[in-house]
Write a protein that holds these residues in place. Sequence first.
Motif, mmCIF file in Angstrom:
data_model
loop_
_atom_site.group_PDB
_atom_site.id
_atom_site.type_symbol
_atom_site.label_atom_id
_atom_site.label_comp_id
_atom_site.label_asym_id
_atom_site.label_seq_id
_atom_site.Cartn_x
_atom_site.Cartn_y
_atom_site.Cartn_z
ATOM 1 N N VAL A 97 0.831 -1.204 0.000
ATOM 2 C CA VAL A 97 0.000 0.000 0.000
ATOM 3 C C VAL A 97 0.864 1.251 0.000
ATOM 4 C CG1 VAL A 97 -1.953 -1.149 1.138
ATOM 5 C CG2 VAL A 97 -0.239 0.026 2.533
ATOM 6 N N ASN A 98 0.271 2.359 -0.431
ATOM 7 C CA ASN A 98 0.995 3.625 -0.423
ATOM 8 C C ASN A 98 1.171 4.120 1.014
ATOM 9 O OD1 ASN A 98 -1.609 4.486 0.140
ATOM 10 N ND2 ASN A 98 -1.639 6.068 -1.431
ATOM 11 N N GLU A 99 1.861 5.231 1.165
ATOM 12 C CA GLU A 99 2.232 5.731 2.491
ATOM 13 C C GLU A 99 1.023 6.041 3.376
ATOM 14 O OE1 GLU A 99 5.726 8.562 4.186
ATOM 15 O OE2 GLU A 99 4.643 9.299 2.422
ATOM 16 N N SER A 100 -0.061 6.480 2.797
ATOM 17 C CA SER A 100 -1.255 6.778 3.587
ATOM 18 C C SER A 100 -2.184 5.573 3.724
ATOM 19 C CB SER A 100 -2.009 7.960 2.980
ATOM 20 O OG SER A 100 -2.370 7.681 1.651
ATOM 21 N N ALA A 101 -1.818 4.466 3.137
ATOM 22 C CA ALA A 101 -2.571 3.208 3.214
ATOM 23 C C ALA A 101 -3.991 3.330 2.678
ATOM 24 C CB ALA A 101 -2.580 2.664 4.644
ATOM 25 N N ASP A 102 -4.171 4.194 1.693
ATOM 26 C CA ASP A 102 -5.501 4.310 1.100
ATOM 27 C C ASP A 102 -5.538 3.795 -0.334
ATOM 28 O OD1 ASP A 102 -4.106 6.332 -0.156
ATOM 29 O OD2 ASP A 102 -5.435 7.949 0.492
ATOM 30 N N SER A 103 -4.429 3.159 -0.765
ATOM 31 C CA SER A 103 -4.368 2.616 -2.112
ATOM 32 C C SER A 103 -3.453 1.394 -2.155
ATOM 33 C CB SER A 103 -3.839 3.696 -3.071
ATOM 34 O OG SER A 103 -3.714 3.186 -4.372
ATOM 35 N N VAL A 104 -3.951 0.307 -2.735
ATOM 36 C CA VAL A 104 -3.120 -0.873 -2.961
ATOM 37 C C VAL A 104 -2.370 -0.636 -4.261
ATOM 38 C CG1 VAL A 104 -3.099 -3.351 -3.440
ATOM 39 C CG2 VAL A 104 -4.708 -2.424 -1.757
ATOM 40 N N ILE A 105 -1.037 -0.637 -4.176
ATOM 41 C CA ILE A 105 -0.234 -0.344 -5.363
ATOM 42 C C ILE A 105 0.403 -1.592 -5.970
ATOM 43 C CG2 ILE A 105 0.166 2.048 -4.707
ATOM 44 C CD1 ILE A 105 2.959 1.215 -3.711
ATOM 45 N N GLY A 106 0.356 -2.691 -5.251
ATOM 46 C CA GLY A 106 0.891 -3.953 -5.747
ATOM 47 C C GLY A 106 0.478 -5.087 -4.830
ATOM 48 N N SER A 107 0.558 -6.302 -5.332
ATOM 49 C CA SER A 107 0.206 -7.444 -4.485
ATOM 50 C C SER A 107 0.815 -8.725 -5.025
ATOM 51 C CB SER A 107 -1.314 -7.606 -4.398
ATOM 52 O OG SER A 107 -1.857 -7.867 -5.670
ATOM 53 N N LEU A 108 1.066 -9.637 -4.109
ATOM 54 C CA LEU A 108 1.447 -11.002 -4.456
ATOM 55 C C LEU A 108 0.289 -11.879 -3.994
ATOM 56 C CD1 LEU A 108 5.173 -11.088 -3.290
ATOM 57 C CD2 LEU A 108 4.298 -10.866 -5.616
ATOM 58 N N VAL A 109 -0.266 -12.649 -4.894
ATOM 59 C CA VAL A 109 -1.483 -13.409 -4.624
ATOM 60 C C VAL A 109 -1.215 -14.901 -4.763
ATOM 61 C CG1 VAL A 109 -3.887 -13.760 -5.303
ATOM 62 C CG2 VAL A 109 -2.855 -11.482 -5.516
#
Length: 129
Positions: free
Chosen positions: A102-114
């Motif tokens: 997540v970004n610094e403010s934790a309001d957006s998922v910018i990447g993930s491993l699923v």
Amino acid sequence: MLLKVARERIAEAILTSSCEAIRMVPRETLEVIIDGLEESVAIGMGSAATLGPTYRDRYESIKEFREGSFGWSGFFDALSEAKESVGVLAVRGGGWRIILLVNESADSVIGSLVRPPTRADWPEGASAT
């Protein structure tokens, strides 16, 4: 450093994410994952420059994890492009395991491993993410 974030903020970030790997997870599964979160979620925060090599070394070296998960290119691209601190959060539900970036403010998922429950649950095209 740990950042405490309300479950609603994380839920919104997950459900509105433009992260390609997250969009491949069934909506019902995402809802199960969100329902399983505590009201306040602790997110580990750190420098993207530090986390990139750490995660690449840790997870790409483990064949079972590397072959059983998708979202690699998006996860590492997001770490490479991040200019600020990023947060890492592991969530699970319905047999799925996801490491959210997540970004610094934790309001957006910018990447993930699923990691889906089985290879049969692997979405078409997921290997390219």
